[in-house]
Design a protein around this motif. Structure first.
Motif, PDB file in Angstrom:
ATOM      1  N   MET A 154      41.381  65.303  27.816  1.00 49.85           N
ATOM      2  CA  MET A 154      40.660  64.186  28.409  1.00 49.85           C
ATOM      3  C   MET A 154      41.120  62.873  27.777  1.00 49.85           C
ATOM      4  N   GLY A 155      41.282  61.865  28.605  1.00 50.06           N
ATOM      5  CA  GLY A 155      41.586  60.523  28.113  1.00 50.06           C
ATOM      6  C   GLY A 155      40.590  59.539  28.702  1.00 50.06           C
ATOM      7  N   GLU A 156      39.900  58.791  27.853  1.00 50.36           N
ATOM      8  CA  GLU A 156      38.898  57.852  28.367  1.00 50.36           C
ATOM      9  C   GLU A 156      39.596  56.642  28.992  1.00 50.36           C
ATOM     10  N   ILE A 157      39.117  56.284  30.148  1.00 49.24           N
ATOM     11  CA  ILE A 157      39.695  55.136  30.871  1.00 49.24           C
ATOM     12  C   ILE A 157      38.610  54.139  31.258  1.00 49.24           C
ATOM     13  N   THR A 158      37.532  54.113  30.506  1.00 41.23           N
ATOM     14  CA  THR A 158      36.414  53.227  30.854  1.00 41.23           C
ATOM     15  C   THR A 158      36.843  51.765  30.907  1.00 41.23           C
ATOM     16  N   ASP A 159      37.533  51.315  29.845  1.00 41.78           N
ATOM     17  CA  ASP A 159      37.981  49.916  29.826  1.00 41.78           C
ATOM     18  C   ASP A 159      38.936  49.630  30.981  1.00 41.78           C
ATOM     19  N   TYR A 160      39.811  50.569  31.222  1.00 45.46           N
ATOM     20  CA  TYR A 160      40.775  50.401  32.312  1.00 45.46           C
ATOM     21  C   TYR A 160      40.056  50.269  33.645  1.00 45.46           C
ATOM     22  N   VAL A 161      39.058  51.137  33.888  1.00 46.56           N
ATOM     23  CA  VAL A 161      38.328  51.100  35.158  1.00 46.56           C
ATOM     24  C   VAL A 161      37.573  49.792  35.312  1.00 46.56           C
ATOM     25  N   HIS A 162      36.887  49.389  34.187  1.00 45.65           N
ATOM     26  CA  HIS A 162      36.144  48.126  34.263  1.00 45.65           C
ATOM     27  C   HIS A 162      37.069  46.949  34.549  1.00 45.65           C
ATOM     28  N   LYS A 163      38.209  46.934  33.865  1.00 43.30           N
ATOM     29  CA  LYS A 163      39.167  45.860  34.104  1.00 43.30           C
ATOM     30  C   LYS A 163      39.721  45.926  35.519  1.00 43.30           C
ATOM     31  N   SER A 164      39.984  47.176  35.966  1.00 40.10           N
ATOM     32  CA  SER A 164      40.495  47.339  37.327  1.00 40.10           C
ATOM     33  C   SER A 164      39.480  46.838  38.343  1.00 40.10           C
ATOM     34  N   ARG A 165      38.183  47.160  38.076  1.00 37.29           N
ATOM     35  CA  ARG A 165      37.143  46.701  38.990  1.00 37.29           C
ATOM     36  C   ARG A 165      37.052  45.176  39.003  1.00 37.29           C
ATOM     37  N   LYS A 166      37.140  44.589  37.787  1.00 36.14           N
ATOM     38  CA  LYS A 166      37.105  43.131  37.722  1.00 36.14           C
ATOM     39  C   LYS A 166      38.294  42.533  38.472  1.00 36.14           C
ATOM     40  N   LEU A 167      39.461  43.185  38.245  1.00 35.08           N
ATOM     41  CA  LEU A 167      40.648  42.700  38.940  1.00 35.08           C
ATOM     42  C   LEU A 167      40.513  42.867  40.448  1.00 35.08           C
ATOM     43  N   ARG A 168      39.907  44.005  40.870  1.00 38.97           N
ATOM     44  CA  ARG A 168      39.726  44.234  42.295  1.00 38.97           C
ATOM     45  C   ARG A 168      38.757  43.213  42.887  1.00 38.97           C
ATOM     46  N   ILE A 169      37.664  42.955  42.123  1.00 39.81           N
ATOM     47  CA  ILE A 169      36.708  41.948  42.584  1.00 39.81           C
ATOM     48  C   ILE A 169      37.382  40.585  42.677  1.00 39.81           C
ATOM     49  N   ARG A 170      38.171  40.261  41.635  1.00 39.46           N
ATOM     50  CA  ARG A 170      38.896  38.994  41.636  1.00 39.46           C
ATOM     51  C   ARG A 170      39.903  38.946  42.781  1.00 39.46           C
ATOM     52  N   ARG A 171      40.592  40.087  42.979  1.00 38.25           N
ATOM     53  CA  ARG A 171      41.573  40.145  44.059  1.00 38.25           C
ATOM     54  C   ARG A 171      40.903  39.984  45.415  1.00 38.25           C
ATOM     55  N   ASP A 172      39.759  40.692  45.585  1.00 34.22           N
ATOM     56  CA  ASP A 172      39.028  40.576  46.848  1.00 34.22           C
ATOM     57  C   ASP A 172      38.568  39.143  47.079  1.00 34.22           C
ATOM     58  N   TYR A 173      38.107  38.499  45.982  1.00 29.95           N
ATOM     59  CA  TYR A 173      37.665  37.106  46.095  1.00 29.95           C
ATOM     60  C   TYR A 173      38.837  36.206  46.503  1.00 29.95           C
ATOM     61  N   LEU A 174      39.974  36.435  45.817  1.00 30.85           N
ATOM     62  CA  LEU A 174      41.149  35.614  46.129  1.00 30.85           C
ATOM     63  C   LEU A 174      41.644  35.881  47.549  1.00 30.85           C
ATOM     64  N   GLU A 175      41.635  37.157  47.949  1.00 31.01           N
ATOM     65  CA  GLU A 175      42.060  37.483  49.302  1.00 31.01           C
ATOM     66  C   GLU A 175      41.141  36.832  50.330  1.00 31.01           C
ATOM     67  N   LYS A 176      39.831  36.871  50.030  1.00 34.45           N
ATOM     68  CA  LYS A 176      38.883  36.234  50.936  1.00 34.45           C
ATOM     69  C   LYS A 176      39.113  34.724  50.970  1.00 34.45           C
ATOM     70  N   LEU A 177      39.360  34.146  49.754  1.00 32.31           N
ATOM     71  CA  LEU A 177      39.610  32.712  49.684  1.00 32.31           C
ATOM     72  C   LEU A 177      40.875  32.348  50.451  1.00 32.31           C
ATOM     73  N   VAL A 178      41.933  33.185  50.242  1.00 33.35           N
ATOM     74  CA  VAL A 178      43.184  32.933  50.952  1.00 33.35           C
ATOM     75  C   VAL A 178      42.978  33.065  52.460  1.00 33.35           C
ATOM     76  N   GLU A 179      42.179  34.083  52.842  1.00 38.44           N
ATOM     77  CA  GLU A 179      41.904  34.284  54.257  1.00 38.44           C
ATOM     78  C   GLU A 179      41.155  33.092  54.847  1.00 38.44           C
ATOM     79  N   GLU A 180      40.171  32.573  54.069  1.00 43.01           N
ATOM     80  CA  GLU A 180      39.408  31.414  54.539  1.00 43.01           C
ATOM     81  C   GLU A 180      40.315  30.190  54.642  1.00 43.01           C
ATOM     82  N   ARG A 181      41.137  30.011  53.568  1.00 38.99           N
ATOM     83  CA  ARG A 181      42.049  28.866  53.584  1.00 38.99           C
ATOM     84  C   ARG A 181      43.073  29.000  54.720  1.00 38.99           C
TER      85      ARG A 181
END
Length: 506
Positions: free
Chosen positions: A135-162
């Protein structure tokens, strides 16, 4: 139970771990779990996995044991039962599990993520006796990935709006551009070639869109000097306001005002051009200037003509009386010359007075063909004196509001100019016809034509290219046409000159 007891009580594992030091189980940086039976009732975890599962080091924990469990396990957001866990899959079904990502959620709200691998352990007969899992813990990776995904979704939405705003802005610009009543063009800065034109530009052009796009203004007819000036100004100032240029189109001078502003289109620097045709404005300005000059001459005529005419009439009368006396018979020739000069001066004053008039005297509805028919013998006689010919062609035009005497004067002036412009055996054509709700009078000669620089000066009082002429003949003619609310047009070339006068029918 310690590790030694655990291994001693499980002979099947002794063969696997016989080469390993007993502390290796705890010092490995990854999490290790070992299922010691085929029912997954007994699973022991090293310290790394124990910390992750929040149990004591080397503690036993199995989802297959009875009793409530302190956490729930999810895969891809879906809670899974014990038999679908990697260790259970390896032991119960002999599956090799690689990279299985699981989410562990405890009752106190703690959430952890890990990536699991599991492999079954078989005895010499191939029977599954347990399994080993890492087993390898990936909690930090998942949290960072989620933050990045949220940020990416926000940026994609912003880009889409722009992008949507930009698209709407471009659509608005395109709609305004193509529906504008002004002539608009877009020129690329790098090579000054047209990349787009609006509908008004196409309507005002003799070219199709395909012939306009990709060409420079110079290639489309702008004089080279103006085009180079246009380029220099844009390269220096990035904008132009009301640059005026003229060129010939079908032997007629056309004048435009050109303005330009820098813009960016599809990440490329361009210029938005507006072009305004001011040819009619220029013509109106010239006509106004001509009328101003006529008005000035008219005022001069009104002020001095009568004062000069009266004493000249008296002098001519005395000369005529004295010339008739016997004692002055030897001077009769001199008296005749003096009276001719007075008559010539008087004719000039008469033209002055004609220039001072602003509306036709006693106009009435008449047929211009009838006026010309009556005048034709006089025109033919004058042409015959000069060994030239006059041809009259009328087309049964309708009656219009005219002053007959002024039309006679107009025709005589135009005819005399035409005869003067021709050599012997030349033909002068006088025609009338109807065109576009107008009666047209045409007087055309077979002379050598009028230089272009002189055409614009026609009708200016005192402008003449002939010796011993005052330049008032055409000025008077222009004024007569103006008083009749008509229009003058001159067409001249190497084959002769045609004066066209347009009289409104209504």
């Amino acid at each position: 139970m310690n590790i030694e007891d655990f291994i001693s009580s499980n002979p099947d594992l002794q063969q696997i771990l016989m080469q390993m030091h007993s502390k290796l189980f705890d010092i490995l940086p990854c999490g290790i779990s070992i299922a010691a039976d085929a029912g997954c009732k007994t699973i022991i975890h090293n310290s790394v996995t124990a910390r992750f599962l929040r149990i004591e080091p080397l503690g036993q924990f199995s989802f297959s044991t009875q009793g409530p469990h302190p956490m729930k396990v999810y895969q891809n957001g879906k809670m899974i039962p014990a038999e679908e866990l990697p260790i259970e899959q390896a032991v119960r079904f002999g599956k090799e599990i690689v990279g299985c990502e699981l989410e562990f959620v405890w009752e106190d709200g703690i959430t952890k993520f890990a990536r699991w691998n599991a492999s079954p352990i078989r005895d010499n007969d191939g029977i599954i006796r347990g399994c080993i899992a890492t087993m390898g813990e990936i909690t930090d990776y998942v949290h960072k990935s989620r933050k990045l995904r949220i940020r990416r979704d926000y940026l994609e939405k912003l880009v889409e709006e722009r992008t949507s705003e930009l698209r709407k802005s471009e659509e608005r610009f395109s709609k305004i551009f193509h529906s504008s009543p002004n002539t608009l063009m877009i020129v690329r800065k790098s090579d000054f070639r047209l990349i787009d034109v609006n509908q008004r530009a196409l309507k005002n052009s003799t070219f199709s869109r395909e012939n306009l796009i990709g060409n420079t203004l110079f290639e489309l007819g702008m004089p080279e000097a103006h085009f180079l000036q246009f380029k220099d100004k844009l390269e220096e100032n990035s904008s132009i306001e009301n640059m005026e240029f003229s060129f010939l189109r079908n032997e007629n001078e056309v004048t435009y005002l050109l303005s330009a502003e820098k813009m960016e289109l599809d990440n490329e620097e361009c210029f938005l051009l507006t072009r305004t045709n001011i040819t009619k404005n220029k013509q109106v300005e010239k006509e106004m200037a001509r009328l101003d000059r006529l008005n000035l001459v008219g005022k001069m005529a009104a002020g001095i003509a009568h004062e000069i005419r009266n004493p000249m009439t008296t002098v001519r009368g005395y000369l005529q009386v004295m010339g008739a006396k016997t004692e002055f018979k030897s001077y009769s020739s001199a008296f005749g010359i003096m009276m001719d000069e007075i008559d010539h001066a008087n004719s000039i004053i008469t033209k002055y007075l004609s220039l001072a008039c602003h509306k036709p005297n006693n106009p009435s509805y008449q047929n211009i063909d009838k006026i010309l028919d009556d005048l034709y013998p006089l025109l033919r006689a004058e042409a015959s004196k000069q060994q030239k010919e006059v041809v009259l062609e009328t087309m049964d035009t309708p009656k219009i509001l005219l002053n007959a005497n002024e039309i006679v004067q107009l025709t005589l002036n135009l005819a005399q100019n035409g005869l003067d412009a021709m050599k012997e055996n030349g033909r002068l054509s006088v025609r009338t016809y109807t065109q576009d709700e107008q009666v047209v009078l045409s007087v055309k000669d077979e002379g050598t034509g009028i230089p272009r620089e002189n055409i614009e000066k026609l009708g200016i009082p005192f402008f003449t290219t002939k010796d011993n002429h005052t330049g008032l003949g055409l000025a008077t003619s222009y004024n007569i046409v103006h008083r009749h609310h008509g229009k003058f047009k001159v067409q001249s070339g190497s084959g002769g000159t045609e004066f066209l006068v347009y009289f409104p029918i209504k």
